[in-house]
Design a protein around this motif. Sequence first.
Motif, PDB file in Angstrom:
ATOM      1  N   ARG A  20       0.522  -1.444  -0.066  1.00 43.25           N
ATOM      2  CA  ARG A  20       0.101  -0.287   0.249  1.00 43.25           C
ATOM      3  C   ARG A  20       0.932   0.993   0.205  1.00 43.25           C
ATOM      4  NH1 ARG A  20      -5.072  -0.034   1.286  1.00 43.25           N
ATOM      5  NH2 ARG A  20      -4.802  -2.273   1.823  1.00 43.25           N
ATOM      6  N   ASP A  21       1.974   0.642   0.420  1.00 46.23           N
ATOM      7  CA  ASP A  21       2.833   1.906   0.315  1.00 46.23           C
ATOM      8  C   ASP A  21       4.176   1.637   0.284  1.00 46.23           C
ATOM      9  OD1 ASP A  21       4.731   3.952   1.772  1.00 46.23           O
ATOM     10  OD2 ASP A  21       3.369   4.585   3.293  1.00 46.23           O
ATOM     11  N   ILE A  22       4.737   1.941  -0.539  1.00 43.96           N
ATOM     12  CA  ILE A  22       6.145   1.915  -0.982  1.00 43.96           C
ATOM     13  C   ILE A  22       6.991   1.975  -0.505  1.00 43.96           C
ATOM     14  CG2 ILE A  22       7.002   3.615  -3.251  1.00 43.96           C
ATOM     15  CD1 ILE A  22       7.250  -0.097  -4.367  1.00 43.96           C
ATOM     16  N   GLU A  23       7.202   3.571   0.024  1.00 42.51           N
ATOM     17  CA  GLU A  23       8.067   3.853   0.636  1.00 42.51           C
ATOM     18  C   GLU A  23       8.244   3.092   2.567  1.00 42.51           C
ATOM     19  OE1 GLU A  23       6.898   6.064  -1.113  1.00 42.51           O
ATOM     20  OE2 GLU A  23       7.898   6.125  -2.669  1.00 42.51           O
ATOM     21  N   THR A  24       7.563   2.474   3.196  1.00 39.75           N
ATOM     22  CA  THR A  24       7.413   2.372   3.759  1.00 39.75           C
ATOM     23  C   THR A  24       7.791   0.707   3.956  1.00 39.75           C
ATOM     24  OG1 THR A  24       5.348   4.258   5.045  1.00 39.75           O
ATOM     25  CG2 THR A  24       6.114   1.795   6.571  1.00 39.75           C
ATOM     26  N   THR A  25       7.014   0.442   2.694  1.00 42.35           N
ATOM     27  CA  THR A  25       7.818  -1.082   3.253  1.00 42.35           C
ATOM     28  C   THR A  25       9.000  -1.532   2.985  1.00 42.35           C
ATOM     29  OG1 THR A  25       5.397  -1.789   2.646  1.00 42.35           O
ATOM     30  CG2 THR A  25       6.445  -3.480   2.252  1.00 42.35           C
ATOM     31  N   ALA A  26      10.062  -0.750   1.254  1.00 43.08           N
ATOM     32  CA  ALA A  26      10.934  -1.047   0.918  1.00 43.08           C
ATOM     33  C   ALA A  26      11.663  -0.703   2.043  1.00 43.08           C
ATOM     34  CB  ALA A  26      11.112   0.446   0.026  1.00 43.08           C
ATOM     35  N   LEU A  27      11.314   0.496   3.352  1.00 43.25           N
ATOM     36  CA  LEU A  27      12.138   0.731   4.159  1.00 43.25           C
ATOM     37  C   LEU A  27      12.723  -0.160   5.253  1.00 43.25           C
ATOM     38  CD1 LEU A  27      14.306   2.846   5.599  1.00 43.25           C
ATOM     39  CD2 LEU A  27      12.399   3.687   6.675  1.00 43.25           C
ATOM     40  N   GLN A  28      12.061  -0.689   5.567  1.00 36.20           N
ATOM     41  CA  GLN A  28      11.384  -2.303   6.669  1.00 36.20           C
ATOM     42  C   GLN A  28      12.232  -3.759   6.070  1.00 36.20           C
ATOM     43  OE1 GLN A  28       9.967  -2.462   9.277  1.00 36.20           O
ATOM     44  NE2 GLN A  28       9.213  -0.611   8.792  1.00 36.20           N
ATOM     45  N   TYR A  29      12.173  -3.641   5.082  1.00 33.86           N
ATOM     46  CA  TYR A  29      12.665  -4.661   3.965  1.00 33.86           C
ATOM     47  C   TYR A  29      13.951  -4.683   3.725  1.00 33.86           C
ATOM     48  CZ  TYR A  29       9.844  -7.499   2.034  1.00 33.86           C
ATOM     49  OH  TYR A  29       9.017  -8.805   2.220  1.00 33.86           O
ATOM     50  N   ALA A  30      14.777  -2.891   3.538  1.00 31.66           N
ATOM     51  CA  ALA A  30      16.210  -2.720   3.225  1.00 31.66           C
ATOM     52  C   ALA A  30      16.903  -2.948   4.897  1.00 31.66           C
ATOM     53  CB  ALA A  30      16.579  -1.165   2.632  1.00 31.66           C
ATOM     54  N   GLN A  31      15.803  -2.464   6.181  1.00 31.84           N
ATOM     55  CA  GLN A  31      16.175  -2.771   7.131  1.00 31.84           C
ATOM     56  C   GLN A  31      16.890  -4.115   7.533  1.00 31.84           C
ATOM     57  OE1 GLN A  31      13.993  -0.815   9.762  1.00 31.84           O
ATOM     58  NE2 GLN A  31      15.112   1.375   9.671  1.00 31.84           N
ATOM     59  N   LEU A  32      15.976  -4.831   6.842  1.00 31.68           N
ATOM     60  CA  LEU A  32      16.403  -6.140   7.103  1.00 31.68           C
ATOM     61  C   LEU A  32      17.296  -6.723   6.317  1.00 31.68           C
ATOM     62  CD1 LEU A  32      14.907  -8.807   8.560  1.00 31.68           C
ATOM     63  CD2 LEU A  32      13.574  -9.119   6.151  1.00 31.68           C
ATOM     64  N   PHE A  66      12.752  -2.397  -5.671  1.00 33.10           N
ATOM     65  CA  PHE A  66      13.725  -4.012  -6.347  1.00 33.10           C
ATOM     66  C   PHE A  66      14.811  -4.493  -5.120  1.00 33.10           C
ATOM     67  CE2 PHE A  66      12.220  -2.828 -10.585  1.00 33.10           C
ATOM     68  CZ  PHE A  66      11.414  -3.657 -10.952  1.00 33.10           C
ATOM     69  N   PHE A  67      14.878  -5.464  -5.209  1.00 34.88           N
ATOM     70  CA  PHE A  67      16.114  -5.579  -3.903  1.00 34.88           C
ATOM     71  C   PHE A  67      16.447  -7.096  -4.569  1.00 34.88           C
ATOM     72  CE2 PHE A  67      13.207  -3.502  -0.561  1.00 34.88           C
ATOM     73  CZ  PHE A  67      13.788  -2.712  -0.298  1.00 34.88           C
ATOM     74  N   HIS A  68      17.793  -7.018  -5.119  1.00 33.85           N
ATOM     75  CA  HIS A  68      18.325  -7.715  -5.560  1.00 33.85           C
ATOM     76  C   HIS A  68      19.477  -8.874  -4.545  1.00 33.85           C
ATOM     77  CE1 HIS A  68      17.129  -6.002  -9.575  1.00 33.85           C
ATOM     78  NE2 HIS A  68      17.773  -4.777  -9.194  1.00 33.85           N
ATOM     79  N   LEU A  69      18.548  -9.812  -4.451  1.00 31.51           N
ATOM     80  CA  LEU A  69      19.497 -11.374  -3.684  1.00 31.51           C
ATOM     81  C   LEU A  69      20.035 -11.902  -4.586  1.00 31.51           C
ATOM     82  CD1 LEU A  69      16.940 -12.018  -0.757  1.00 31.51           C
ATOM     83  CD2 LEU A  69      17.325  -9.893  -1.141  1.00 31.51           C
ATOM     84  N   GLU A  70      21.482 -12.856  -3.869  1.00 30.67           N
ATOM     85  CA  GLU A  70      21.937 -12.926  -4.669  1.00 30.67           C
ATOM     86  C   GLU A  70      21.338 -14.025  -5.291  1.00 30.67           C
ATOM     87  OE1 GLU A  70      24.305 -16.069  -1.694  1.00 30.67           O
ATOM     88  OE2 GLU A  70      25.174 -13.890  -0.831  1.00 30.67           O
ATOM     89  N   ASN A  71      20.167 -15.090  -5.237  1.00 27.54           N
ATOM     90  CA  ASN A  71      19.740 -16.196  -6.305  1.00 27.54           C
ATOM     91  C   ASN A  71      17.943 -15.284  -6.475  1.00 27.54           C
ATOM     92  OD1 ASN A  71      18.316 -16.094  -3.814  1.00 27.54           O
ATOM     93  ND2 ASN A  71      17.569 -18.557  -4.290  1.00 27.54           N
TER      94      ASN A  71
END
Lengths: 153, 153
Positions: A20-32, A66-71
């Motif tokens: 619903r709110d990409i900036e908020t959720t992307a920040l959570q993934y970036a921190q994780l 986008f979060f580019h992980l290894e696989n």
Amino acid sequence: MSNTTTPLPQKISQIALIVRDIETTALQYAQLFGVDMPQVIITDGQDKTHMLHKGKASDARAKLAFFHLENITIELIEPIGAPSTWQEHLDQVGEGVHHIAFDVADIKQTEQELAKQGYSVEQLGDFEGGCYSYINATDRLKLQIELLAPPRS
Amino acid sequence: MSNTTTPLPQKISQIALIVRDIETTALQYAQLFGVDMPQVIITDGQDKTHMLHKGKASDARAKLAFFHLENITIELIEPIGAPSTWQEHLDQVGEGVHHIAFDVADIKQTEQELAKQGYSVEQLGDFEGGCYSYINATDRLKLQIELLAPPRS
């Protein structure tokens, strides 16, 4: 597992979530993952994407990150406007995983082979450097399939 | 992306879906990928799994089926009994992706590091050859995180 003819590679390139709110959720993934906040991009307009939703031109857009992980790559999608499969998912299911993506060489051929199995195209469009089709597989696979391919010829 | 300290590897080992009828859905995946129907297994009982749901022992089980693709495994889960995070997902969200899984070396340490970020354990248990914990991240990541690790010492 024994392999027979299949239109899809046995490799998933992306897992994509509607948010619903990409900036908020992307920040959570970036921190994780301990990574920088990714750039949030906005899809182009109809003149460039030629987007079709259920066979009809749509002006809907989306914000993407986008979060580019290894696989595999995690994609976050925030719908902008309607109609789109993104907004329908948000309205009908809520936030969460919308599709898994497969890289294919010939999108038309793959669509046709999937059509033989009874799968139909839900939405399609172009982006800079490529094109996509969403295959509606929610009833059978419990998610949608995205085909990613080089630009349509 | 620059890396800072993070408790998780940047590799997703599994993507897991909750389904209502695992034999029916597994057959659809098998046909899509052109592979044999996988064996459907049933999780062990409480005496072997020591399963805790929200901190309390649960007798719930699940049927599981796995599709091992090149870069990731798709897991299908059909809940049997309750309480479990699997049944809650089916009741509250419906069929679809429940979690992504990460292989970690030390599950206790990873749980503690995630706890510092405010993430709590939703369900945990043992299986032959290993153990798992589900981290409730639905509010922040729009799915749950599974930690997979060697047997608890």
